[in-house]
Scaffold this motif. Structure first.
Motif, mmCIF file in Angstrom:
data_model
loop_
_atom_site.group_PDB
_atom_site.id
_atom_site.type_symbol
_atom_site.label_atom_id
_atom_site.label_comp_id
_atom_site.label_asym_id
_atom_site.label_seq_id
_atom_site.Cartn_x
_atom_site.Cartn_y
_atom_site.Cartn_z
ATOM 1 N N UNK A 1 0.858 -1.176 0.000
ATOM 2 C CA UNK A 1 0.000 0.000 0.000
ATOM 3 C C UNK A 1 0.899 1.233 0.000
ATOM 4 N N UNK A 2 0.642 2.142 -0.924
ATOM 5 C CA UNK A 2 1.485 3.322 -1.073
ATOM 6 C C UNK A 2 0.996 4.483 -0.209
ATOM 7 N N UNK A 3 1.959 5.322 0.164
ATOM 8 C CA UNK A 3 1.651 6.608 0.806
ATOM 9 C C UNK A 3 2.560 7.649 0.155
ATOM 10 N N UNK A 4 2.330 7.886 -1.132
ATOM 11 C CA UNK A 4 3.161 8.798 -1.909
ATOM 12 C C UNK A 4 4.056 8.040 -2.872
ATOM 13 N N UNK A 5 4.372 8.671 -3.993
ATOM 14 C CA UNK A 5 5.220 8.051 -5.021
ATOM 15 C C UNK A 5 6.592 8.698 -5.093
ATOM 16 N N UNK B 1 7.432 3.678 -13.681
ATOM 17 C CA UNK B 1 8.578 3.314 -12.844
ATOM 18 C C UNK B 1 8.126 2.471 -11.654
ATOM 19 N N UNK B 2 7.058 2.888 -11.014
ATOM 20 C CA UNK B 2 6.556 2.163 -9.834
ATOM 21 C C UNK B 2 5.994 0.806 -10.253
ATOM 22 N N UNK B 3 5.289 0.791 -11.361
ATOM 23 C CA UNK B 3 4.723 -0.473 -11.867
ATOM 24 C C UNK B 3 5.836 -1.463 -12.185
ATOM 25 N N UNK B 4 6.888 -0.980 -12.831
ATOM 26 C CA UNK B 4 8.012 -1.848 -13.178
ATOM 27 C C UNK B 4 8.732 -2.350 -11.928
ATOM 28 N N UNK B 5 8.883 -1.474 -10.934
ATOM 29 C CA UNK B 5 9.541 -1.860 -9.687
ATOM 30 C C UNK B 5 8.756 -2.966 -8.981
ATOM 31 N N UNK B 6 7.443 -2.793 -8.903
ATOM 32 C CA UNK B 6 6.606 -3.815 -8.262
ATOM 33 C C UNK B 6 6.685 -5.134 -9.022
ATOM 34 N N UNK B 7 6.651 -5.042 -10.335
ATOM 35 C CA UNK B 7 6.721 -6.247 -11.170
ATOM 36 C C UNK B 7 8.036 -6.976 -10.947
ATOM 37 N N UNK B 8 9.127 -6.221 -10.892
ATOM 38 C CA UNK B 8 10.443 -6.821 -10.688
ATOM 39 C C UNK B 8 10.591 -7.494 -9.341
ATOM 40 N N UNK B 9 9.896 -6.978 -8.344
ATOM 41 C CA UNK B 9 9.962 -7.537 -6.993
ATOM 42 C C UNK B 9 8.907 -8.605 -6.744
ATOM 43 N N UNK C 1 -5.743 17.507 -7.858
ATOM 44 C CA UNK C 1 -4.899 16.948 -8.913
ATOM 45 C C UNK C 1 -5.622 15.762 -9.533
ATOM 46 N N UNK C 2 -6.297 16.037 -10.627
ATOM 47 C CA UNK C 2 -7.138 15.017 -11.250
ATOM 48 C C UNK C 2 -6.330 13.915 -11.927
ATOM 49 N N UNK C 3 -4.989 14.056 -11.931
ATOM 50 C CA UNK C 3 -4.149 13.008 -12.527
ATOM 51 C C UNK C 3 -3.838 11.888 -11.549
ATOM 52 N N UNK C 4 -4.107 12.096 -10.263
ATOM 53 C CA UNK C 4 -3.689 11.121 -9.259
ATOM 54 C C UNK C 4 -4.446 9.797 -9.369
ATOM 55 N N UNK C 5 -5.753 9.852 -9.474
ATOM 56 C CA UNK C 5 -6.522 8.606 -9.595
ATOM 57 C C UNK C 5 -6.084 7.792 -10.816
ATOM 58 N N UNK C 6 -5.991 8.405 -12.005
ATOM 59 C CA UNK C 6 -5.518 7.634 -13.161
ATOM 60 C C UNK C 6 -4.093 7.106 -12.992
ATOM 61 N N UNK C 7 -3.240 7.859 -12.289
ATOM 62 C CA UNK C 7 -1.862 7.413 -12.066
ATOM 63 C C UNK C 7 -1.838 6.123 -11.262
ATOM 64 N N UNK C 8 -2.588 6.084 -10.160
ATOM 65 C CA UNK C 8 -2.605 4.876 -9.329
ATOM 66 C C UNK C 8 -3.325 3.728 -10.029
ATOM 67 N N UNK C 9 -4.304 4.052 -10.866
ATOM 68 C CA UNK C 9 -4.966 3.016 -11.658
ATOM 69 C C UNK C 9 -3.977 2.408 -12.650
ATOM 70 N N UNK C 10 -3.130 3.255 -13.255
ATOM 71 C CA UNK C 10 -2.120 2.765 -14.189
ATOM 72 C C UNK C 10 -1.104 1.866 -13.485
ATOM 73 N N UNK C 11 -0.749 2.208 -12.252
ATOM 74 C CA UNK C 11 0.174 1.379 -11.468
ATOM 75 C C UNK C 11 -0.436 0.002 -11.215
ATOM 76 N N UNK C 12 -1.763 -0.037 -11.075
ATOM 77 C CA UNK C 12 -2.444 -1.308 -10.857
ATOM 78 C C UNK C 12 -3.168 -1.398 -9.527
ATOM 79 N N UNK C 13 -3.232 -0.286 -8.788
ATOM 80 C CA UNK C 13 -3.921 -0.296 -7.495
ATOM 81 C C UNK C 13 -5.420 -0.526 -7.690
#
Length: 211
Positions: free
Chosen positions: A4-8, A15-23, A40-52
């Motif tokens: 669970x993230x608390x900031x990127x 970058x975060x998605x790749x890091x999680x995948x690698x681990x 910041x309306x980009x935050x929800x799509x950003x975390x959705x892209x990460x896979x949350x």
């Protein structure tokens, strides 16, 4: 298995998605204030892209709390954010602290929030530490909101009494899971009963010398 993230911290979604995948770690959820999500309306799509799968409101600032002047605005904001999260394939959750267990007209603030917002818009991320600290049974609350509970915060603690002058004050100290006052087997049983997807272990501000 998950995080669970608390900031990127300046990292991109990729970058975060790749890091999680690698681990081999699954992105589960993220804590972001509702005001930040609105600003910041980009935050929800950003975390959705990460896979949350879950976006979690970690708490409400005082003006937005039940019984305060901006509570109705808070409820309106949650409805907007919950619908946006749903459109992105995510679920919006609310994470409690202790102040939600102040009573307003005989009802806990936490129950007021979930009474006002339907479960398809807002789920729970119950924090077992704060529920117990406020003299309620976290297992009962997990089961109470069984139809809204997919992620749960497990956190352990002790309460010590300290003499300060002529007064005795209670001091909360966090502990690693199993080293405090929580009945961990009972919590696990409750989580299993409600078919929770994730148990998130939060080691919050550990007491020096405790591992």
């Amino acid at each position: 298995e998950g995080v669970e993230f608390a900031g990127l911290y300046g990292r991109t979604a990729q970058q975060v998605k790749d890091l999680c995948s690698g681990l081999g770690i699954e992105p589960v959820s993220a804590h972001v204030l509702h005001t930040e999500l609105l600003n910041d309306m980009s935050l929800l799509p950003t975390y959705a892209e990460i896979g949350c799968k879950y976006m979690v409101i970690p708490f409400a600032a005082e003006p937005y709390r039940p019984g305060h002047e901006k509570f109705e605005e808070f409820l309106s904001d949650i409805r907007i954010l919950g619908k946006q999260a749903k459109e992105l394939g995510m679920k919006l959750c609310y994470h409690n602290h202790g102040f939600e267990f102040a009573k307003i007209n005989g009802e806990y603030g936490l129950d007021i929030i979930f009474g006002e917002i339907p479960k398809d818009i807002l789920e729970t991320e119950l924090d077992a530490c704060w529920v117990k600290y406020m003299n309620e049974d976290p297992c009962r609350y997990i089961r109470k909101y069984a139809d809204r509970t997919n992620i749960i915060h497990f956190k352990d603690f002790v309460v010590n009494e300290v003499n300060i002058g002529d007064k005795t004050e209670k001091i909360l100290e966090y502990r690693p899971i199993g080293q405090g006052c929580q009945d961990v087997p009972a919590l696990l049983s409750a989580a299993k009963d409600v078919c929770a997807e994730w148990i998130i272990v939060e080691q919050d501000e550990p007491t020096p010398g405790k591992t």
